[in-house]
Scaffold this motif. Structure first.
Motif, mmCIF file in Angstrom:
data_model
loop_
_atom_site.group_PDB
_atom_site.id
_atom_site.type_symbol
_atom_site.label_atom_id
_atom_site.label_comp_id
_atom_site.label_asym_id
_atom_site.label_seq_id
_atom_site.Cartn_x
_atom_site.Cartn_y
_atom_site.Cartn_z
ATOM 1 N N MET A 1 -23.121 22.304 -39.813
ATOM 2 C CA MET A 1 -21.927 22.009 -40.758
ATOM 3 C C MET A 1 -20.805 21.663 -39.863
ATOM 4 N N MET A 2 -19.962 20.816 -40.678
ATOM 5 C CA MET A 2 -18.920 20.002 -39.668
ATOM 6 C C MET A 2 -17.474 21.039 -39.625
ATOM 7 N N ASP A 3 -16.903 20.998 -38.538
ATOM 8 C CA ASP A 3 -15.679 21.815 -38.639
ATOM 9 C C ASP A 3 -14.424 21.009 -39.068
ATOM 10 N N SER A 4 -13.330 21.344 -38.872
ATOM 11 C CA SER A 4 -12.255 20.790 -39.632
ATOM 12 C C SER A 4 -11.883 19.593 -38.803
ATOM 13 N N LYS A 5 -12.039 19.548 -37.375
ATOM 14 C CA LYS A 5 -11.518 18.137 -36.694
ATOM 15 C C LYS A 5 -12.583 17.182 -37.218
ATOM 16 N N ASP A 6 -13.684 17.428 -37.145
ATOM 17 C CA ASP A 6 -14.930 16.423 -37.533
ATOM 18 C C ASP A 6 -14.525 15.744 -39.007
ATOM 19 N N ALA A 11 -12.612 11.626 -42.509
ATOM 20 C CA ALA A 11 -11.526 11.033 -43.439
ATOM 21 C C ALA A 11 -10.813 10.077 -42.797
ATOM 22 N N LYS A 12 -10.204 10.145 -41.605
ATOM 23 C CA LYS A 12 -9.476 8.939 -41.000
ATOM 24 C C LYS A 12 -10.281 7.787 -40.956
ATOM 25 N N LEU A 68 -8.140 11.240 -30.598
ATOM 26 C CA LEU A 68 -8.563 12.306 -31.306
ATOM 27 C C LEU A 68 -10.084 12.393 -31.114
ATOM 28 N N GLN A 69 -11.087 11.589 -30.949
ATOM 29 C CA GLN A 69 -12.465 11.802 -30.567
ATOM 30 C C GLN A 69 -12.595 12.109 -29.232
ATOM 31 N N ARG A 70 -11.754 11.305 -28.365
ATOM 32 C CA ARG A 70 -11.839 11.747 -26.869
ATOM 33 C C ARG A 70 -11.358 13.343 -26.449
ATOM 34 N N GLU A 71 -10.459 13.661 -27.300
ATOM 35 C CA GLU A 71 -9.872 14.903 -27.141
ATOM 36 C C GLU A 71 -10.915 15.936 -27.497
ATOM 37 N N MET A 72 -11.813 15.678 -28.402
ATOM 38 C CA MET A 72 -12.770 16.630 -28.961
ATOM 39 C C MET A 72 -13.924 16.336 -27.932
ATOM 40 N N GLN A 73 -14.271 15.778 -27.059
ATOM 41 C CA GLN A 73 -15.297 15.584 -26.322
ATOM 42 C C GLN A 73 -15.019 16.174 -25.170
ATOM 43 N N ARG A 74 -13.655 16.639 -24.727
ATOM 44 C CA ARG A 74 -13.483 17.369 -23.610
ATOM 45 C C ARG A 74 -13.803 18.896 -23.821
#
Length: 74
Positions: A1-6, A11-12, A68-74
Motif C-alpha cells: 500500500m502506498m504511504d502519504s508521500k508516495d 498526484a503531483k 521530493l523523490q530524492r529525499e524519499m530515497q535517502r
C-alpha cells in the motif's frame, strides 16, 4: 500500500502531466483558430507566451517533484 508521500508524488506527477497536455492542446487549438479567424500576429505571440508560462510552471514543478523523490530515497 502506498504511504502519504508516495500518494503526494503520484498526484503531483499527474498534475504536471495534465498541465503539459492541456497547455499543448490549448496552444494548438488557439494557433489553428487564430489563423482561421485572421487574428493579428500579436495574438499568436500572446498565446505563445501563455503556453511558455504554463510550461515553465510545469518545469519548476518537475524539479520540485524530483527533489521530493530524492529525499524519499535517502
Amino acid at each position: 500500500m502506498m504511504d502519504s508521500k508516495d500518494q503526494r508524488i503520484a498526484a503531483k506527477g499527474r498534475h504536471i502531466a495534465l498541465v503539459i497536455v492541456l497547455t499543448m492542446m490549448a496552444w494548438l487549438i488557439l494557433q489553428f483558430l487564430g489563423s482561421r479567424l485572421g487574428l493579428p500576429g500579436r495574438y499568436a505571440l500572446l498565446f505563445d507566451f501563455a503556453a511558455l508560462a504554463a510550461l515553465v510552471y510545469a518545469g519548476i514543478n518537475i524539479l520540485k517533484l524530483r527533489r521530493l523523490q530524492r529525499e524519499m530515497q535517502r
